[in-house]
Design a protein around this motif. Structure first.
Motif, short mmCIF file in Angstrom:
data_model
loop_
_atom_site.label_atom_id
_atom_site.label_comp_id
_atom_site.label_asym_id
_atom_site.label_seq_id
_atom_site.Cartn_x
_atom_site.Cartn_y
_atom_site.Cartn_z
N VAL D 26 0.87 -1.17 0.00
CA VAL D 26 0.00 0.00 0.00
C VAL D 26 0.91 1.23 0.00
O VAL D 26 1.73 1.40 0.89
N VAL D 27 0.76 2.05 -1.02
CA VAL D 27 1.55 3.28 -1.12
C VAL D 27 0.66 4.43 -0.69
O VAL D 27 -0.33 4.74 -1.34
N ASP D 28 1.02 5.04 0.41
CA ASP D 28 0.17 6.08 0.99
C ASP D 28 0.90 7.42 0.96
O ASP D 28 2.11 7.47 1.13
N GLY D 29 0.17 8.49 0.73
CA GLY D 29 0.77 9.81 0.76
C GLY D 29 1.24 10.30 -0.59
O GLY D 29 1.84 11.37 -0.69
N CYS D 30 0.95 9.52 -1.62
CA CYS D 30 1.36 9.94 -2.97
C CYS D 30 0.59 11.20 -3.37
O CYS D 30 -0.61 11.31 -3.15
N PRO D 31 1.26 12.17 -3.95
CA PRO D 31 0.53 13.36 -4.41
C PRO D 31 -0.55 12.99 -5.43
O PRO D 31 -0.43 11.97 -6.11
N PRO D 32 -1.59 13.78 -5.50
CA PRO D 32 -2.66 13.50 -6.46
C PRO D 32 -2.30 13.96 -7.88
O PRO D 32 -1.34 14.70 -8.06
N ARG D 33 -3.06 13.47 -8.82
CA ARG D 33 -3.01 13.93 -10.23
C ARG D 33 -1.74 13.54 -10.96
O ARG D 33 -1.36 14.18 -11.93
N ILE D 34 -1.11 12.45 -10.50
CA ILE D 34 0.03 11.90 -11.24
C ILE D 34 -0.49 10.76 -12.11
O ILE D 34 -1.09 9.83 -11.59
N PRO D 35 -0.30 10.84 -13.42
CA PRO D 35 -0.78 9.76 -14.29
C PRO D 35 -0.16 8.43 -13.86
O PRO D 35 1.05 8.36 -13.61
N LEU D 36 -1.00 7.40 -13.74
CA LEU D 36 -0.47 6.11 -13.27
C LEU D 36 -1.33 4.96 -13.77
O LEU D 36 -2.53 4.90 -13.50
N THR D 37 -0.69 4.05 -14.44
CA THR D 37 -1.34 2.78 -14.80
C THR D 37 -0.34 1.66 -14.51
O THR D 37 0.82 1.92 -14.21
N GLU D 38 -0.80 0.45 -14.65
CA GLU D 38 0.08 -0.70 -14.43
C GLU D 38 1.30 -0.64 -15.35
O GLU D 38 2.38 -1.13 -15.01
N ALA D 39 1.12 -0.03 -16.51
CA ALA D 39 2.22 0.02 -17.48
C ALA D 39 3.38 0.88 -16.98
O ALA D 39 4.50 0.78 -17.49
N ASP D 40 3.12 1.73 -16.00
CA ASP D 40 4.22 2.52 -15.42
C ASP D 40 5.06 1.69 -14.46
O ASP D 40 6.20 2.04 -14.15
N ILE D 41 4.48 0.63 -13.95
CA ILE D 41 5.12 -0.15 -12.90
C ILE D 41 5.75 -1.43 -13.45
O ILE D 41 6.82 -1.85 -13.04
N GLN D 42 5.03 -2.06 -14.39
CA GLN D 42 5.43 -3.40 -14.84
C GLN D 42 6.87 -3.50 -15.33
O GLN D 42 7.57 -4.48 -15.02
N PRO D 43 7.37 -2.52 -16.09
CA PRO D 43 8.74 -2.67 -16.61
C PRO D 43 9.78 -2.84 -15.51
O PRO D 43 10.75 -3.58 -15.69
N TYR D 44 9.57 -2.18 -14.37
CA TYR D 44 10.53 -2.32 -13.29
C TYR D 44 10.44 -3.71 -12.66
O TYR D 44 11.44 -4.29 -12.26
N LEU D 45 9.23 -4.22 -12.57
CA LEU D 45 9.06 -5.58 -12.05
C LEU D 45 9.69 -6.59 -13.00
O LEU D 45 10.30 -7.58 -12.57
N ASP D 46 9.54 -6.34 -14.28
CA ASP D 46 10.12 -7.26 -15.26
C ASP D 46 11.64 -7.30 -15.13
O ASP D 46 12.27 -8.34 -15.34
N LYS D 47 12.20 -6.17 -14.79
CA LYS D 47 13.66 -6.10 -14.66
C LYS D 47 14.14 -6.94 -13.46
O LYS D 47 15.22 -7.51 -13.49
#
Lengths: 375, 375, 375, 375
Positions: D26-47
């Protein structure tokens, strides 16, 4: 809040007992470059200081605050300003007259925390109440004076709105009056009544409870971090932490339980400044834990001090039944001096959330919101 | 408490919105080797679940909880037990019927947090209330079920004690009755009245507030960490964080403001077990922020839901004045379902302080205290 | 750790600058009934105090600690003991000789935090280094003295194991030797070499780095809270927070990068006491963030002080290029005085985790574990 | 950091074990209005994902991340953006092939945390390592992907700079090369050597340690909160919390112990942009715990995995001496996959301090500072 620290970015840690050499606090996380000298803090301490009328304890404490750290000369302005590092404030205890504690050192005073400290820690500092003494609240008032300087345009004022069963007439509310009587009462007529009433209580060696209201104006909309950092949640904890407080409410408070949805929800129109204008303030300036830009209104109930002349049944720490009555200097209505303390706690909570909101969101979004651009 | 986490040693972090795929929480700091399966949690969720009578929203959510982590087979007992690592609980959202949000997505419902979310974050999740939805409270109830297993001998029960202006008769209090009516009301006679009364409210498309009382029995003496980790301070924050709550009080609460010192302070005698016995409980089981061993008694006021049929004046996010009325499934008295939520929050706070006390002090000191040995 | 506070249950908040009236700290969360007077703390401060040999700065500070709060006479023992409330410790600054800061108040000393304080806060307290002064570390040493009293059987000792490129010979390690030379060096022969070596450095107006090793014996197995409260994670933060520290390692540390799995993993046998006995200690007493019962071994690298005679290129706060050299009292090897500081930080971290473990788990489980009972 | 949460404003809570249904955070305290989808995260997991070369474990996990909460369609942009509320990320465990744990469920593997979990909690989840499994690190990588989006202009990159005793040649450092070999090695020539070297290690059923370097560019000057919230202190804790890490250093690190003041302090000149320019970076971008605007450079040592073929002496949980050797899928050099994990931790710490600095100070002061105005 945890142990003796409260706040998340604007953090206050207090220490000290009534009859030790000094009490004090460390204010951490204060923004830098805010002008600060003892003269910014002392007036609030003076307001809380006992012995200023016959209605508060006659203990004489100058409560002179000393800044030990966290300020420096600003080259640009020549002023003494905060540096962003911890501000330690020290208040020496002066009125430590040698007192005979033989009666209370073993006995538990009903309504006091004597028993609970003993059963928690296995010992208690009986000198002047030790850590449970109301004296600790002076350090909060000092911290609150700094908090007030953090949020631009913020005003936090408190008032006594009920003593015993006797409420003020809100139609006669006059903030200027608060400064003029010994009760921080905004209703001049009621204040006169309270003087007689409390004289009776005092002479009987009794005590009485009170309700305090704190109003914060100039609170920017958007403060408060749902779900477990709600502005009202933090206010509730902060006010409940004041000695003798047994209840806290926001806006319509317990009265809201009696309202229908039609009567409770504050309707909205646009103000002349193009900002939303609420037609009432049952919410007390907080919706969903977030400030709405309306005045934040909090009330708290203060129980009567348990130090009274009438002998009461109790036990002692060695497991014997006995009786106790309290002689000596005590406030017949501790609620009176709770006014500046309540103000200070509200100021600290708002300052903390102001910094938290700036941290998470940065500049508050402009309102009204921009419409979706066609694509 | 901070952001979406509460507790210091027993820590609960919740996440999720009403109309996303799931809500849930992470319970961190739970002691190891406590037997735990979904069956320990589900009954509490079932109690909170909507749609069980005509007096709560007809939204249908099975609220089936799934333990994702933090449990394992104990070799010694063969049972599934906690491991001391984070327990993640997941509740899938099922009743996400496609709904027409066109009316509310731009308009601010009076009494809701629509405006404050927008002005804080610059956007809001209007689907089913987003994060401000009461649905989040299901995760607290789940966490509370775990908290209950931590403190030996602890019982936490809640009851609705006032609906609108109508209070129960405390002389008729019967805990068994709470399970028998749709209102968690301990006064059977009042419960009958509430049924008629709330039918009227519901049919009018209106809503009404309520007061809930939570009683925790079996709370060991000594819990609570003065000054800013007081048990009542943490209870106040925890209860105030529940949606729609506008006031919290402990023991005599606001009533204490009307009492004299003689009437308020709870006298003490010795019980048959040699432990102190209080002759009354105006303190609500907490003195100086520390539990006294008496039942902990907390009450909180729940405002009426602001979702009502009557059109109300408001503005929209683009700065236009307008009107709004809310159709669809809503609770005429959200206070009813607040009962299991209040219980859960109280249980979590007590469990946290139980671990904190054990951490700082270890085994609670024996009482009565030993006398000073002669030297 | 956050801002000027560290620890979760045993919490230390420090304040004060080098040239203000006083420095100090508040130790919160200490268990009650621990005997404590200034005499328990002073010896550790004396060990850290400068001016005790020609190898440390000649600034003269008595560093006399005063306990302001948190202790009281225990009726049972007649001793002054902790009460469980905040212990405030104050150390007055004495050697505030009026000094000419004209050269450094505008210029940034390379390797110092002058620039970063200015760019962070928009001003800096240039008096004696302000908050970045090593003087702050005296307060940690004081707190560490209290921490040492919390964990039964705990011994924390530090030693200088490398000065510049010159390491000690570990075969000659003798703890008694640490007390006998000016370097806290456990290798008597190396200590003689260091004396000559550091005289050369000192006379050249230069400075040199060092490596310190801290060994904690008597650490109970089971301390450390995975994943983000690991004992080694907290040690790393605590040691890295000491001025001038640039690296921290546990057990084999960076050397572990060069090892094979066969050489690194510490094999286990049973000791005579029936407890596991490790055949080596590459882990430094910590596995998976949890103490194993072996000695906890941490090392940290201290950079050379940047206050040297040789003129160095720099800029000033008004954006001008310039040069600076530092005259006056400085330690040629600040690593020496880091020894008691490192000890103190390790003691504080272990005390905190001792209380945390007691809080979450209670009594440590007995080992070996019971076999599954047949059913 | 505490238990399973880290960060103060940008807060990450992780949960889950290797062989349960799912892990997540759970990521809490993230500023609002930052574009975010799974595609922003997956490449790092793939690495980070195992099974991508013969040099990492052959366990097959798709590590597909799912966002459960905290995002919504932004009306203004039409994009899915963060709402400012908790972002829950879930990664299901797929490769839970039924495995025979009979050999390890009772025995303690040397170098693993098997014993310490047992002695701390009284039981352990032996399935795939339970909570001590490196699998937990996937959740950090996911959180790090969000952290990267918070600080404008931030780039965080990691590289393996040493395997066993074999260091890279820093003169051949080429960031592009890091993407081209199986070792995240910036030295192409060394990477070829590592391939042969690690094949030998792998075929021998052995393992080897490594050193990883993470470089963060674009870190604004002014991040880090002295004294106990120093940027390097938090980096040290964050990196030390990664499985198998035994040492952390910043800038010159342990090498600084061997330097003289003349060689260590980074001199300053003015850059063409009028900002300070450092002539070296022994500080690793951090002075006094505060970022200087230079690249932040951190290194950490990873021990060899203790899962090796060679039988080793150990004991079991029931107090018997025995031997163990580990068969099955394991990384011969766990340091390789630590590269993306180290990057993630550094990104999270910097994002947290970016928000904290914005909270306390607001806009960073302009530099050079204004001169004192004459009065």
């Amino acid at each position: 809040m945890s142990f003796n620290t409260f706040g998340h970015l604007f953090r206050v840690t207090t220490f000290g007992e009534s009859h030790g050499p000094a009490i004090g606090c460390v204010v951490d996380g204060c923004p830098p470059r805010i002008p600060l000298t003892e003269a910014d803090i002392q007036p609030y301490l003076d307001k809380r200081r006992p012995g200023q009328s016959r209605f508060t304890t006659q203990r004489q404490e100058p409560d002179a605050v000393k800044i030990l750290s966290g300020v420096f000369i600003d080259e640009a302005s020549g002023q003494r300003v905060t540096t962003g590092t911890p501000i330690a404030l020290l208040i020496e205890n002066v009125d430590q007259r040698s007192k005979d504690y033989s009666d209370i050192k073993d006995k538990y005073r009903p309504g006091h925390a004597d028993y609970t400290y003993d059963v928690k820690y296995g010992l208690r500092d009986y000198g002047g109440g030790g850590r449970q003494s109301a004296r600790e609240t002076a350090t909060r008032v000092a911290a609150g004076a700094i908090a007030r300087k953090i949020v631009p345009g913020l005003t936090v004022r408190g008032a006594l709105v009920q003593m015993g069963p006797h409420r003020i007439d809100r139609a006669r509310w006059d903030w200027a009056e608060v400064e003029r009587n010994a009760f921080f009462c905004p209703d001049a007529e009621r204040a006169k009544f309270y003087a007689d009433y409390l004289d009776g209580v005092r002479k009987a060696g009794s005590s009485i409870g009170a309700v305090i209201e704190v109003v914060a104006e100039g609170v920017p909309a958007g403060l408060g971090a749902p779900i477990y950092g709600k502005l009202d949640g933090d206010l509730a904890a902060a006010l409940m932490s004041i000695n003798a407080v047994k209840g806290v409410e926001i806006g319509a408070g317990f009265g809201a339980a009696e309202l229908s949805g039609e009567d409770n929800g504050d309707e909205m129109r646009l103000g002349n400044d193009g900002k939303p204008r609420f037609l009432s303030n049952n919410a007390g300036g907080i919706l969903g834990g977030i400030s709405s830009g309306q005045p934040v209104v909090a009330r708290f109930a203060v129980k009567p001090t348990s130090s009274i002349l009438t002998p009461r049944r109790t036990v002692d720490r060695y497991g014997r039944e006995t009786e106790i009555s309290t002689k000596g200097r005590h406030d017949p209505c501790v609620g009176i001096r709770a006014v500046p303390i309540g103000e200070a706690m509200v100021a600290c909570v708002i300052a903390d959330h102001y910094l938290r909101q700036r941290g998470q969101v940065g500049d508050t979004p402009s309102w009204p919101l921009p419409k979706r651009t066609e694509r």
